[in-house]
Design a protein around this motif. Sequence first.
Motif, short mmCIF file in Angstrom:
data_model
loop_
_atom_site.label_atom_id
_atom_site.label_comp_id
_atom_site.label_asym_id
_atom_site.label_seq_id
_atom_site.Cartn_x
_atom_site.Cartn_y
_atom_site.Cartn_z
N ALA A 274 -25.01 2.73 64.90
CA ALA A 274 -24.16 3.43 65.88
C ALA A 274 -24.89 3.55 67.22
CB ALA A 274 -23.80 4.82 65.34
N ASN A 275 -26.19 3.78 67.18
CA ASN A 275 -26.96 3.87 68.43
C ASN A 275 -26.97 2.52 69.15
OD1 ASN A 275 -27.57 6.57 68.16
ND2 ASN A 275 -29.52 6.21 67.12
N TRP A 276 -27.12 1.40 68.37
CA TRP A 276 -27.10 0.07 68.99
C TRP A 276 -25.72 -0.21 69.60
CZ3 TRP A 276 -30.80 -2.80 70.65
CH2 TRP A 276 -32.06 -2.76 70.04
N ALA A 277 -24.67 0.18 68.86
CA ALA A 277 -23.32 -0.05 69.38
C ALA A 277 -23.09 0.74 70.66
CB ALA A 277 -22.29 0.34 68.32
N ALA A 278 -23.59 1.95 70.72
CA ALA A 278 -23.45 2.75 71.93
C ALA A 278 -24.23 2.14 73.09
CB ALA A 278 -23.94 4.18 71.65
N GLU A 298 -9.16 -1.88 85.63
CA GLU A 298 -8.59 -1.72 84.29
C GLU A 298 -9.64 -2.02 83.22
OE1 GLU A 298 -5.01 -3.53 81.48
OE2 GLU A 298 -5.12 -4.06 83.63
N PHE A 299 -10.44 -3.08 83.44
CA PHE A 299 -11.49 -3.42 82.48
C PHE A 299 -12.58 -2.36 82.46
CE2 PHE A 299 -9.59 -7.50 83.66
CZ PHE A 299 -9.25 -7.97 82.41
N VAL A 300 -12.89 -1.77 83.62
CA VAL A 300 -13.89 -0.70 83.68
C VAL A 300 -13.42 0.50 82.86
CG1 VAL A 300 -15.08 0.94 85.18
CG2 VAL A 300 -14.81 -1.43 85.89
N SER A 301 -12.14 0.83 83.00
CA SER A 301 -11.59 1.95 82.24
C SER A 301 -11.69 1.71 80.74
CB SER A 301 -10.14 2.17 82.64
OG SER A 301 -9.57 3.21 81.87
N GLU A 302 -11.38 0.51 80.29
CA GLU A 302 -11.50 0.17 78.87
C GLU A 302 -12.94 0.23 78.40
OE1 GLU A 302 -9.74 -3.61 78.40
OE2 GLU A 302 -7.68 -2.91 78.68
N ALA A 303 -13.87 -0.20 79.28
CA ALA A 303 -15.30 -0.16 78.92
C ALA A 303 -15.78 1.27 78.81
CB ALA A 303 -16.12 -0.93 79.95
N VAL A 304 -15.29 2.14 79.68
CA VAL A 304 -15.66 3.57 79.60
C VAL A 304 -15.18 4.16 78.27
CG1 VAL A 304 -15.21 5.84 80.58
CG2 VAL A 304 -15.78 3.93 82.08
N ASP A 305 -13.93 3.85 77.91
CA ASP A 305 -13.40 4.37 76.64
C ASP A 305 -14.21 3.87 75.45
OD1 ASP A 305 -11.45 5.69 78.03
OD2 ASP A 305 -9.91 4.14 77.74
N ALA A 306 -14.58 2.58 75.48
CA ALA A 306 -15.37 2.01 74.38
C ALA A 306 -16.75 2.65 74.30
CB ALA A 306 -15.50 0.50 74.58
N ALA A 307 -17.38 2.88 75.46
CA ALA A 307 -18.70 3.51 75.48
C ALA A 307 -18.63 4.94 74.97
CB ALA A 307 -19.27 3.47 76.89
N ALA A 314 -22.13 7.52 67.30
CA ALA A 314 -23.58 7.67 67.17
C ALA A 314 -23.94 9.14 66.95
CB ALA A 314 -24.28 7.14 68.42
N ARG A 315 -23.27 10.02 67.67
CA ARG A 315 -23.53 11.46 67.50
C ARG A 315 -23.14 11.92 66.10
NH1 ARG A 315 -20.58 12.94 71.25
NH2 ARG A 315 -18.73 13.52 70.03
N ASP A 316 -21.97 11.48 65.61
CA ASP A 316 -21.53 11.86 64.27
C ASP A 316 -22.48 11.35 63.20
OD1 ASP A 316 -19.38 13.09 65.43
OD2 ASP A 316 -17.97 11.45 65.04
N ALA A 317 -22.96 10.11 63.39
CA ALA A 317 -23.90 9.54 62.43
C ALA A 317 -25.20 10.32 62.40
CB ALA A 317 -24.17 8.07 62.76
#
Length: 524
Positions: A274-278, A298-307, A314-317
């Motif tokens: 999860a840390n690597w994915a973040a 639009e792509f920046v907004s999607e990237a923000v949501d994914a991050a 990662a926090r939950d894990a």
Amino acid sequence: MSTPIHGTSARQPAAVLPAARHRRAGGRTGSTSARSAEHALLEMQARAGNRAATAVVQRAQNTGKGKAAENGGAPAGAKKNYRDRIAGLLDRFKKNLEPIDTFIKGFQTPTNAAFTQQAAAAANEGLKHSAAASGTSAASGNLLTEATGAVVSGMDAYKNMKDARKHETGAGHHTANKKAKTKGTDAVVGAAGSGSYSAAIAKEVTKLQKASHAAVASEASGIASAAVGGIKGMRSAFRVGGAARKYRQVKELGDPHLVHAGSLARLNESREQANWAAAEAYVALDAYWKQAGEGGLEFVSEAVDAAWEAMGEARDAAESLQRAEKDVEKLSTAQGYAKKKQLTKIGKETVSGGGESAKAAAGIVTAVAAGTAGLASNPVGWGLAGAGAGLVLGVTMYKALRAATKRYEEVRHPERWGPEGGTPEEAASRKESLQHALKFWKKVSKGERQAMAREIYALAAGPGISGSGSTTAEMRESARALLIALKCGPAKHKLEPEAWAGTLDDPAKTAGWIQEIAEQLASG
């Protein structure tokens, strides 16, 4: 004492009068033994025992009058029914008698045995009568305590039998059913002990009166004492066996750190992934941000949501791993505590059972000596009686000291064993804590055992219980295996495994479960 004692100094106890008359007669013949230190000590013991018992009776009577005044003559059932009130008063009365009973068993009785042996060896009739008077006082105090305890145990057994029938299944049924059996056994043993002390009184009275059947009474008393000592020693042996079996079953569960090493490793691996994915999501976000033109928002907004989502995972894990590590520590501590309690019980019951067995052997020697003139001055019986009394006294003093320490801590440091996350009660002052520690009639209700019971229940409870929803399935199964090892499993509760597990997920049964676990931690 809070209540003055009137009239005790104006007359001597009945048991001492024959000895006093004998001493006056001895004074006319010029005997010096009547004024010896042995006579003075034995007379003091007899008087002290009788006066202490009288004071306890008066205190209990005054307590009962005060309770009646507080209730204002309310009918039975307004607060408690009469049976519960009587049981409570008798229990308080018995606990007030126990310090006197401890003194008698640990000091007065073996001292009497020593002086009796000395009197027989020296053919000292004066000392023999003084020892008999003191022995009558001692046996009377023992009889009062034992008989009261038998009645209290019988009433407790009856009450718990009713509770067991009312609950039928579950933790409440098992707790009440086990108490009913234990208290029922205590009542039977108490009744047998009362008979033994009655025989001891008869033995000492025949000595005082120089009755022709004194040897028969001594033999009967020795046999009764041996039988009761044997019963108590056997009961201790059964308790040692039960505690040993429970200890082995808990030990067989294994070290939680090793048992859950694999699940912790998997949680740690999930946390790292999860840390690597973040981290990758944030790198992608940075790249989009740098390369984005007017149409790339639009792509920046999607990237923000994914991050943001990757960071949450990662926090939950990390929290899951941290919670699992804490649960492993809690389970390890609980298992260690359960094993320590069983080892302590084994030690106490072994020593206590050894003392009762020694007293039984002393009773046999007494019975043999009663019919064999050559053994009348044999010190073996005295030595066995003293050894047995010393062992029993040691266990009693240990229990009393431990209980006093726990009572002190529960009011002096309420935060130490209070519920996790709760608001601790205000700590009492040192003086108030010491006063509470001396209240030997009160049980500890907020100690380490109760805290451990709450910890075990929180680990074993279902997701419907507040604070237990994030417990892993593996951890919950391990905690439930500990419950089974502690004799709290489905079979003991007369439930199928599914129904048993359902009671662990029922908030209405939380208090009953915690009480059940606390009881099983203390018993074998």
